[in-house]
Design an enzyme around this catalytic site. Structure first.
Site: not given
Length: 485
Positions: A229, A231, A258, A261-262, A290-291, A339, A387, A414
């Site tokens: 990730d 991110h 990923d 995001d964030r 997943n993002h 991922h 999660r 992840h």
């Protein structure tokens, strides 16, 4: 009365441990805080505060399923404890379950009618649910949807003479262009929309032609670098390239989902990765995380950032292109890279993954969902996901999957890891995470893995975060979610 004395000492010991847990939490040591809250709960399970505090620590680690369970337990212990509903509402919210969140915030308001904070959050939640209902009402059914790409003619977009940024001459994305673009991004300059469209549309065409499971062949004596990730941490991405060289045919990378995001430089990250892929398709491989999905991008900042730096049309275009990203890769028929993780059933073959129709938003269950969301667990068998999506799987599940498919190793991402990586499941599974000091607060290292053919032994390199301009993570996130940061 030795029984009562013993109970009293348990209660005071539990309180001591809770205070230690609070200190660990303040130091951002959330895993340690969870262990300590667990010890306090074992001594006194009838204290709603312990459950609610552990719920918040789970939320910090993005373990929203566990956070909801703990908050629900706090409510069972004390139905009038407003923080139980508050914590559960926040966890539902983080999962994009606005309607469930709304019920909990309504309950907080009933318990604390004069709390201005509860009132404010309830109002925001009501707004989010109204917006969701409106979007559902006007949405076009999947079968009737036309590709947004059909309506874009990037060649007709004029480039103003005062634009001094990176330019693509003709149809070919060159290394000089990508370097100039990265320099511009470093200095917080934007790429012209014409070139951004050109890159994303070219990427769409390229990804559309790929299978859901991509085979990567690394010739003997050559290397492939796998990153986890990122991110939206653009400055850390640049640092990876400084440590390990730019992507090229001789120095290929696999980025394992990923990307966005964030972190608040997600547009810069995704355009950089896409531009390298356009420049040289074999220099960089990209997997879906997943993002890379609408529901996550709506909440965690990418959608807001795209709107702010590019336009509404790009929001739709990225959502479409993310649906074209492959779901997994296999290196030299030996290393499986995905991922999230493995599956709720045994016997899944690589051919089953190849056969997944991936051109959609990730479903809530099934193989595609599990590839993007699952996590390893330290004990055998399978368990519910911490999660709230996907599942947890043990070393026996990993071993059987590898045997069934004649593979040696699973590499996945992840999850934040303190050292940037973790080796589990008897050495058969490695988690790699490449966003150091995640969200500017976790204090973790980042890592990447270099595989050299033919033996493909994982050589793990760790690195620390580098400074970035003063734009906070989640700066573009859903207004509602930012209230909980």
């Amino acid at each position: 009365m030795p029984g009562m004395e013993n109970e009293g000492s348990n209660l005071s010991r539990a309180e001591e441990i809770k205070n230690q847990a609070n200190e660990a939490f303040k130091a951002h040591k959330y895993g340690q805080a969870i262990d300590l809250y667990t010890q306090a709960i074992e001594l006194n399970s009838q204290n709603a505060v312990y459950w609610a505090n552990r719920s918040l620590a789970h939320t910090k680690l993005e373990e929203y399923g566990s956070a909801i369970q703990d908050a629900t337990k706090a409510i069972e212990v004390d139905p009038k404890y407003s923080k139980g509903y508050y914590r559960r509402g926040a966890a539902y919210l983080a999962m994009g379950k606005f309607k469930e969140a709304l019920k909990d915030f309504q309950q907080v308001k009933r318990i604390c009618p004069n709390d201005p904070d509860a009132t404010k959050k309830l109002k925001e939640c009501e707004k989010a649910v109204m917006k969701l209902k409106f979007e559902e009402a006007i949405s076009v059914p999947e079968s009737e949807r036309r590709s947004v790409a059909d309506s874009i003619d990037y060649r007709a977009i004029k480039v103003e003479p005062q634009y001094l940024g990176a330019k693509i001459e003709g149809d070919v994305v060159t290394l000089d262009f990508v370097k100039k673009m990265m320099d511009d991004f470093k200095n917080q300059k934007c790429l012209h929309k014409r070139y951004a469209f050109q890159i994303v549309l070219q990427m769409r065409e390229m990804l559309q032609a790929l299978p859901s499971l991509v085979d990567i062949n690394v010739p003997d004596g050559c290397l492939l670098t796998v990153c986890g990730d990122v991110h939206g941490q653009f400055y850390d991405l640049i640092n990876i390239f400084e440590l390990n060289g730019l992507p090229s045919e001789e120095n290929p990378y696999l980025f394992n989902g990923d990307f966005v995001d964030r972190g608040s430089f997600s547009v810069e990250v995704i355009l950089t990765l896409f531009a390298f892929k356009c420049m040289c398709p074999s220099a960089i491989y990209l997997a879906r995380g997943n993002h890379e999905s609408k529901s996550m991008n709506k909440i965690y900042g990418f959608e807001g950032e795209v709107r702010s730096k590019l336009s509404e049309t790009f929001v739709e275009l990225f959502a479409e292109v993310f649906c074209y990203l492959p779901l997994a890769h296999v290196i030299n028929q030996k290393v499986f890279v995905v991922h999230g993780g493995l599956f709720s059933v045994d016997g899944v073959k690589l051919s089953d993954i190849r056969a997944i129709d991936r051109f959609c938003e990730p479903p809530e269950e099934g193989l595609m969902c599990e590839l993007l969301w699952s996590d390893p667990q330290p004990y055998p068998g399978r368990g519910p996901s911490k999660r709230g999506v996907g599942l947890s799987f043990g070393a026996d599940v990993t071993r059987r999957f590898l045997q069934d498919n004649n593979l040696d190793l699973v590499v996945r991402s992840h999850e934040v890891k303190d050292e940037g990586y973790e080796i589990e499941h008897d050495g058969k599974l490695i988690t790699v995470f490449s966003a150091p000091n995640y969200c500017d607060q976790m204090g973790n290292k980042g890592a990447f893995i270099r595989f050299e053919a033919p033996d493909l032994k994982p050589n793990i390199v760790t690195f620390s975060a580098v400074p970035h301009p003063d734009v906070k993570p989640m700066a573009y996130a859903n207004n509602f979610l930012r209230m909980f940061q």
